[in-house]
Design a protein around this motif. Structure first.
Motif, PDB file in Angstrom:
ATOM      1  N   ALA A 181      39.404  36.234  35.058  1.00  0.00           N
ATOM      2  CA  ALA A 181      38.592  35.528  36.061  1.00  0.00           C
ATOM      3  C   ALA A 181      39.125  34.120  36.287  1.00  0.00           C
ATOM      4  O   ALA A 181      39.126  33.616  37.415  1.00  0.00           O
ATOM      5  CB  ALA A 181      37.133  35.482  35.634  1.00  0.00           C
TER       6      ALA A 181
ATOM      7  N   THR B 169      42.097  34.266  38.596  1.00  0.00           N
ATOM      8  CA  THR B 169      41.781  34.469  40.012  1.00  0.00           C
ATOM      9  C   THR B 169      41.622  33.125  40.724  1.00  0.00           C
ATOM     10  O   THR B 169      41.926  33.007  41.911  1.00  0.00           O
ATOM     11  CB  THR B 169      40.499  35.294  40.212  1.00  0.00           C
ATOM     12  OG1 THR B 169      39.404  34.641  39.596  1.00  0.00           O
ATOM     13  CG2 THR B 169      40.665  36.703  39.678  1.00  0.00           C
TER      14      THR B 169
ATOM     15  N   ASP C  95      39.061  32.553  43.978  1.00  0.00           N
ATOM     16  CA  ASP C  95      37.863  32.207  43.214  1.00  0.00           C
ATOM     17  C   ASP C  95      36.580  32.608  43.928  1.00  0.00           C
ATOM     18  O   ASP C  95      35.540  32.783  43.284  1.00  0.00           O
ATOM     19  CB  ASP C  95      37.854  30.725  42.860  1.00  0.00           C
ATOM     20  CG  ASP C  95      38.111  29.824  44.038  1.00  0.00           C
ATOM     21  OD1 ASP C  95      38.799  30.258  44.977  1.00  0.00           O
ATOM     22  OD2 ASP C  95      37.635  28.687  44.024  1.00  0.00           O
TER      23      ASP C  95
ATOM     24  N   VAL D 144      35.904  35.393  45.001  1.00  0.00           N
ATOM     25  CA  VAL D 144      35.566  36.747  44.567  1.00  0.00           C
ATOM     26  C   VAL D 144      34.720  36.708  43.299  1.00  0.00           C
ATOM     27  O   VAL D 144      33.772  37.465  43.153  1.00  0.00           O
ATOM     28  CB  VAL D 144      36.847  37.576  44.328  1.00  0.00           C
ATOM     29  CG1 VAL D 144      36.510  38.935  43.761  1.00  0.00           C
ATOM     30  CG2 VAL D 144      37.620  37.719  45.622  1.00  0.00           C
ATOM     31  N   VAL D 145      35.035  35.809  42.382  1.00  0.00           N
ATOM     32  CA  VAL D 145      34.312  35.764  41.110  1.00  0.00           C
ATOM     33  C   VAL D 145      33.227  34.708  41.083  1.00  0.00           C
ATOM     34  O   VAL D 145      32.598  34.509  40.056  1.00  0.00           O
ATOM     35  CB  VAL D 145      35.271  35.534  39.919  1.00  0.00           C
ATOM     36  CG1 VAL D 145      36.183  36.709  39.745  1.00  0.00           C
ATOM     37  CG2 VAL D 145      36.042  34.258  40.074  1.00  0.00           C
TER      38      VAL D 145
ATOM     39  N   LEU E 201      30.781  39.693  35.861  1.00  0.00           N
ATOM     40  CA  LEU E 201      31.768  39.667  36.942  1.00  0.00           C
ATOM     41  C   LEU E 201      31.356  40.657  38.026  1.00  0.00           C
ATOM     42  O   LEU E 201      30.848  41.738  37.722  1.00  0.00           O
ATOM     43  CB  LEU E 201      33.152  40.030  36.402  1.00  0.00           C
ATOM     44  CG  LEU E 201      33.771  39.028  35.458  1.00  0.00           C
ATOM     45  CD1 LEU E 201      35.069  39.571  34.875  1.00  0.00           C
ATOM     46  CD2 LEU E 201      34.036  37.718  36.167  1.00  0.00           C
TER      47      LEU E 201
ATOM     48  N   VAL F   5      37.314  44.436  35.669  1.00  0.00           N
ATOM     49  CA  VAL F   5      38.450  43.583  35.312  1.00  0.00           C
ATOM     50  C   VAL F   5      39.753  44.131  35.896  1.00  0.00           C
ATOM     51  O   VAL F   5      40.621  43.362  36.309  1.00  0.00           O
ATOM     52  CB  VAL F   5      38.543  43.438  33.776  1.00  0.00           C
ATOM     53  CG1 VAL F   5      39.795  42.687  33.375  1.00  0.00           C
ATOM     54  CG2 VAL F   5      37.325  42.727  33.243  1.00  0.00           C
TER      55      VAL F   5
ATOM     56  N   ARG G 214      40.290  45.537  38.764  1.00  0.00           N
ATOM     57  CA  ARG G 214      40.442  45.110  40.166  1.00  0.00           C
ATOM     58  C   ARG G 214      40.779  43.637  40.251  1.00  0.00           C
ATOM     59  O   ARG G 214      41.554  43.207  41.100  1.00  0.00           O
ATOM     60  CB  ARG G 214      39.174  45.426  40.933  1.00  0.00           C
ATOM     61  CG  ARG G 214      38.965  46.910  41.047  1.00  0.00           C
ATOM     62  CD  ARG G 214      38.369  47.317  42.377  1.00  0.00           C
ATOM     63  NE  ARG G 214      38.035  48.714  42.292  1.00  0.00           N
ATOM     64  CZ  ARG G 214      36.804  49.183  42.109  1.00  0.00           C
ATOM     65  NH1 ARG G 214      35.801  48.335  42.045  1.00  0.00           N
ATOM     66  NH2 ARG G 214      36.584  50.461  42.028  1.00  0.00           N
ATOM     67  N   LEU G 215      40.191  42.830  39.351  1.00  0.00           N
ATOM     68  CA  LEU G 215      40.549  41.406  39.321  1.00  0.00           C
ATOM     69  C   LEU G 215      42.019  41.238  38.951  1.00  0.00           C
ATOM     70  O   LEU G 215      42.714  40.383  39.498  1.00  0.00           O
ATOM     71  CB  LEU G 215      39.665  40.653  38.329  1.00  0.00           C
ATOM     72  CG  LEU G 215      38.209  40.465  38.730  1.00  0.00           C
ATOM     73  CD1 LEU G 215      37.447  39.759  37.625  1.00  0.00           C
ATOM     74  CD2 LEU G 215      38.092  39.702  40.035  1.00  0.00           C
ATOM     75  N   ARG G 216      42.503  42.060  38.029  1.00  0.00           N
ATOM     76  CA  ARG G 216      43.923  42.006  37.657  1.00  0.00           C
ATOM     77  C   ARG G 216      44.802  42.313  38.871  1.00  0.00           C
ATOM     78  O   ARG G 216      45.824  41.673  39.090  1.00  0.00           O
ATOM     79  CB  ARG G 216      44.212  42.986  36.526  1.00  0.00           C
ATOM     80  CG  ARG G 216      43.608  42.590  35.194  1.00  0.00           C
ATOM     81  CD  ARG G 216      43.923  43.621  34.107  1.00  0.00           C
ATOM     82  NE  ARG G 216      43.170  43.398  32.899  1.00  0.00           N
ATOM     83  CZ  ARG G 216      43.498  42.532  31.952  1.00  0.00           C
ATOM     84  NH1 ARG G 216      44.585  41.797  32.086  1.00  0.00           N
ATOM     85  NH2 ARG G 216      42.753  42.382  30.875  1.00  0.00           N
TER      86      ARG G 216
ATOM     87  N   ALA H  51      40.084  44.555  46.136  1.00  0.00           N
ATOM     88  CA  ALA H  51      38.848  44.176  45.456  1.00  0.00           C
ATOM     89  C   ALA H  51      37.901  45.359  45.271  1.00  0.00           C
ATOM     90  O   ALA H  51      37.231  45.463  44.245  1.00  0.00           O
ATOM     91  CB  ALA H  51      38.139  43.064  46.227  1.00  0.00           C
TER      92      ALA H  51
END
Length: 181
Positions: free
Chosen positions: A60, A63, A69, A71-72, A81, A85, A87-89, A115
Motif C-alpha cells: 500500500a 502505491t 494513492d 486507490v488505497v 485495504l 494485495v 491487485r495492488l501489486r 484494480a
C-alpha cells in the motif's frame, strides 16, 4: 561489515592494539554484530521495492510512490485495504505505464482493469456532450463501485465530467421450442 574490514580502516596504532582479548578487539566484535542486521537488509534491498517480492504491509505504501494513492485512500488508518494485495501489486508493477497514459481512455481502462481484475470496461465520449465520459462497468465489477469511482475521478482529465454506469448482464439465451437442441 566484518571485524577484519573495520580493523583495516583504523590507523596502524589502533590496528596493533586491536589484538585478541583487548578492549578494542571486543568493541570491533560488537560493531560487527551491530552491522549484521542492516547489512542483511541492504544485501536484499531490491526486494523491498519490487512489487511482487515486498511484504504485504509495504505494498500500500508503494502505491503512493507510483501516484496510485487514491486507490488505497482510507478514512481511517486501521481500515482494511479496498483491494486484494495481489491487485495492488499489479498496480505498482504497472505504475510507470499508468503514469504515462494518465488522462487517456487507455490509461483509465488499464487502471480499472488492473484494480478490479475484470476486463470489459467501455469508455464512451458522447458527441452531444463534449468533455464528458461515460464509463460502462462490466457486471462482474459492479460490486467494486467505490474503488472504480475513485479511479475514474483521479484518472480523468480535470476538465472532463464522468458518469459511471453499471452494465446490466444480458440474460442467457433460451432456445425456443421450435429450435433443435
Amino acid at each position: 561489515m566484518r571485524r577484519a574490514a573495520i580493523e583495516r580502516l583504523l590507523p596502524a596504532a589502533y590496528q596493533r592494539a586491536a589484538g585478541p582479548g583487548s578492549v578494542l578487539g571486543a568493541l570491533l566484535d560488537v560493531m560487527e554484530a551491530l552491522h549484521a542486521p542492516d547489512e542483511a537488509v541492504l544485501a536484499d534491498v531490491d526486494a523491498l521495492f519490487a512489487p511482487y517480492r515486498t511484504r504485504d504491509g509495504f505494498v500500500a505504501y508503494l502505491t503512493r510512490w507510483v501516484a496510485m494513492d487514491h486507490v488505497v485512500a482510507a478514512p481511517r488508518a486501521d481500515a482494511p485495504l479496498p483491494l486484494p494485495v495481489g491487485r495492488l501489486r499489479d498496480l505498482v508493477a504497472h505504475g510507470a505505464l499508468l503514469a504515462r497514459w494518465r488522462g487517456t481512455p487507455y490509461g483509465m481502462r488499464t487502471a480499472l482493469e488492473l484494480a478490479t481484475g475484470v476486463s470489459g470496461f467501455l469508455l464512451e465520449e458522447p458527441a452531444e456532450r463534449p468533455f464528458h465520459v461515460v464509463v460502462r462497468v462490466p457486471p462482474a465489477a459492479a460490486d467494486q463501485l467505490a474503488v472504480i469511482t475513485r479511479i475514474v475521478e483521479a484518472e480523468k482529465p480535470a476538465a472532463v465530467t464522468a458518469e459511471i454506469v453499471t452494465a446490466v448482464p444480458s440474460p442467457p439465451s433460451v432456445p425456443s421450442p421450435e429450435e433443435p437442441s
